[in-house]
Design an enzyme around this catalytic site. Structure first.
Site, PDB file in Angstrom:
ATOM      1  CG  HIS A  12      -1.668  -1.256   1.441  1.00 31.99           C
ATOM      2  ND1 HIS A  12      -2.686  -1.652   0.595  1.00 31.99           N
ATOM      3  CD2 HIS A  12      -1.564  -2.236   2.375  1.00 31.99           C
ATOM      4  CE1 HIS A  12      -3.183  -2.810   1.015  1.00 31.99           C
ATOM      5  NE2 HIS A  12      -2.511  -3.195   2.082  1.00 31.99           N
TER       6      HIS A  12
ATOM      7  CG  HIS B 214      -1.528 -10.329   6.229  1.00 34.72           C
ATOM      8  ND1 HIS B 214      -0.268  -9.788   6.293  1.00 34.72           N
ATOM      9  CD2 HIS B 214      -2.351  -9.316   5.837  1.00 34.72           C
ATOM     10  CE1 HIS B 214      -0.330  -8.500   5.974  1.00 34.72           C
ATOM     11  NE2 HIS B 214      -1.578  -8.190   5.692  1.00 34.72           N
TER      12      HIS B 214
ATOM     13  CG  ASP C 218       0.976  -4.924   4.537  1.00 31.71           C
ATOM     14  OD1 ASP C 218       0.160  -4.174   3.997  1.00 31.71           O
ATOM     15  OD2 ASP C 218       0.656  -5.660   5.496  1.00 31.71           O
TER      16      ASP C 218
END
Lengths: 431, 431
Positions: B59, B265, B316
């Site tokens: 992100h 995850h 991430d």
């Protein structure tokens, strides 16, 4: 050699401040810090100065295992199978190799912002009984220009009541008296401006309670720190219980009559032992990168943290040398263990200052060094952070420490000062 | 733009080999690899080439939290309190800011050896309903010259049956049809040489099983990968059980009728769910630095590893961008969890190739990219390692991968090639 530095930002303990000048005396100590208005000050553009990191636990020669010990053809490994690989390296060392490997490790430490190291030195002998390898460590530290505390190691047994064998013969110390004689022989060779010593009974495997007691008494008398490996592996605890009916930590605390020492690892230390250790003034030295590499486990650090200022950091096996990486994984281990965030906050809820303290003042406490602070009377040992580094872009001064600890690495360390002497980080070449 | 490169060492899949030439065609693909004997080859002195790292989950805008979200004045934090800080950043974004932050993240990725990124993109709206932020991601990737897979995010609810609120309104997709219309609108803007797309229902919180089913069917029809966040936090599992009577992984597998997808995850995924996911051809994307930062916990990776080639790595939250650090902590998490060494060995017992595969071929599989290998037909995306870096000194070629993965960091990345185009890592300045 006196100088006045004026970086863009200076870590003063409470935060990063602009327009601070640092005056350094001829001996390499900080003379004065503040708005000194000294016109001769050297401006360090786009640089923030932090106290140099203090590495409280290293075995420099293990740099020779870089790239080794990570293959497991016989299936899953352990600390103990890794130790076999390390012992095999020990068997190959001579004075030249030890000096070269140690210089590599110490130089890499400077590139990682480390300005002082506690070298837990146990490989004494090139040939039986000669102690020829001790001086190589002093030479290597001088070559790299790093501040050195030789944590001189006492190593008499391979396990309680069992004599040394194989590569361990290179570690042998014959008696407590002989141990102090070796320290007395080495002491005059130290550079008083950058080198000092401490006493290090290797572990409860290697030293009897009686020997630990005697070494601690003499260390206290001489004003030297004492360090031991404590409870890194469950097997150590089992063997100690079998031999002495108590945990290693309890055995050591009984031996030193609740005197203070630095315990390295404490991975599996019981709460009641930790409480007693902390009441005695102990410092716990954690080595997250090595403990991860060796699969030791993650200790529960709540008590050690709550005691305040008792956490130190070490790079131990030097498999990877990055104090910023070690700092964040000290906290991340606790986060992963507890499935929470903010495991090691200071009184205002900030985590980064705790981790910086472990990497500076905590290590300095463990090593009995006037280092880890930018303040008058302390050594002029600094890590210089490149404020133009991409990983720090857009970060304001009041968030710089958080960004450094959680978001940066060796690539932001422009260089270090040890006793006021600058060394630039080795640059990355472009093809 | 065609070129022939000859580094000192080239990773060929089995090892680092000397005297290998790599011919690159005008389109930025590898034409040929081997002892080509091409006299016009550019010698890359003191450089080893690896496949560029593939970052399967990012992100990018969260780079704006660098230095933030690490203070806990109200006591211990959690993933959910961190999410509040992240939502506050989301509220402040406009198109210019998103582009700037994303460019920073993508540029830092290149400095870390990453040449391709799966950008899990969910911040769509500058103003309600406008989707103005989507193009900013494409622009940022072009600015940084990184290969991009936009994992275009579907986000309809804040929890099963609950409508979006606050900052989440910026994520809103109105319907599955509208979602594919947005993808169709964006597709012509992609640079076909470096940009592609995938479909990403955010999580079981944000998408209903029916919507996940419909998105998966259309993604399969179009040949696009599908990604979801799965079981990062225990609360997600509890909420899902309450809503659907099953775990999130089971709900998704039921919805996609055991089709393949990438689950990000899997921190708390049950063994039986993991077995079913793997049988369906799924890839698990782990994000060790972020999972450590967020205190998610350490998954048990034995099944995922045993399935072979199903591990990918993501950066991430981009709190710290270092793929080498992520690689080693993928293994170290398992070592600390199990108190052992060598948790993720390949068939010959070596761990480093597993970790490199997660950072290259595993990510490429997750993103449906011809990347992650140095072989004819694959993209000419490489990470250039500085063999003169101090952390690699004394390491022979057959130990270089182990030394890189366990002992080095961003400071050894001299630069990267994307589609054959070179970009040097930003140098560290000396004062």
């Amino acid at each position: 050699m006196s100088a006045v530095l004026e970086p863009d930002l200076t870590w003063t303990g409470a935060g990063f401040e602009p327009r601070v000048q640092i005056a350094i005396d001829d001996a390499g100590r900080i003379d004065d810090v503040g708005s000194l208005g000294r016109p001769e000050a050297s401006r360090l553009n786009r640089i923030a100065l932090l106290p140099g990191f203090v590495n409280a636990h290293s075995h420099a020669f293990q740099r020779g295992l870089r790239g080794y010990g990570e293959r497991f053809p016989a299936g899953t490994g352990s600390f103990w199978t890794w130790r076999e690989a390390m012992y095999s390296l020990v068997g190959s060392l001579d004075r030249t190799t030890l000096r070269r490997l140690s210089t590599r490790a110490f130089t890499e430490m400077r590139d990682a912002g480390i300005t002082a190291v506690g070298e837990f030195h146990y490989v004494h002998h090139e040939r039986q009984g000669d102690f020829a390898l001790d001086e190589a460590v002093l030479e290597a530290a001088r070559d790299a220009g790093i501040r050195l505390v030789v944590l001189y190691c006492y190593y008499a047994t391979s396990a309680p009541g069992r004599s040394l064998d194989g590569a361990q013969l290179r570690f042998a110390t014959t008696s407590v008296d002989g141990f102090w004689q070796r320290i007395d022989r080495l002491s005059p060779m130290l550079d008083p401006a950058t080198q000092s010593m401490g006493a290090a009974p290797h572990s409860i495997r290697a030293a009897s309670p009686e020997d630990i007691r005697a070494i601690h008494q003499e260390a206290v008398r001489r004003g030297l720190p004492m360090h031991l490996h404590v409870e890194e592996q469950r097997r150590e605890i089992e063997e100690c219980r079998a031999a002495y009916g108590r945990t290693p930590m309890a055995v050591v605390l009984d031996a030193v009559e609740d005197g203070a020492f630095t315990a390295v690892h404490c991975t599996h230390t019981a709460n009641e032992d930790m409480a007693r250790f902390l009441a005695a003034g102990g410092v716990g030295c954690l080595c997250p990168l090595t403990e991860g590499n060796l699969g030791d486990g993650v200790p529960h650090l709540a008590r050690l943290h709550a005691a305040g200022g008792r956490l130190a950091l070490g790079t131990d096996s030097n498999a990877r040398l990055s104090m910023l990486e070690d700092m964040r994984w000290l906290e991340y281990g606790q986060r992963l263990r507890g499935e929470l965030r903010g495991a090691l906050p200071d009184s205002e809820g900030a985590v980064a200052p705790t981790l910086l303290a472990a990497a500076t003042t905590g290590g300095a406490r463990a090593l009995n060094l006037r280092a880890g602070r930018i303040a008058p009377g302390w050594w002029a040992d600094f890590a210089a952070v490149d404020l133009a580094a991409p990983s720090l872009a857009d970060v304001p001064a009041d968030r710089l420490l958080d960004a450094l600890v959680f978001g940066a690495g060796n690539e932001v360390i422009a260089g270090t000062y040890v006793g006021g002497k600058w060394r630039a980080t080795m640059g990355t070449m472009t093809p």
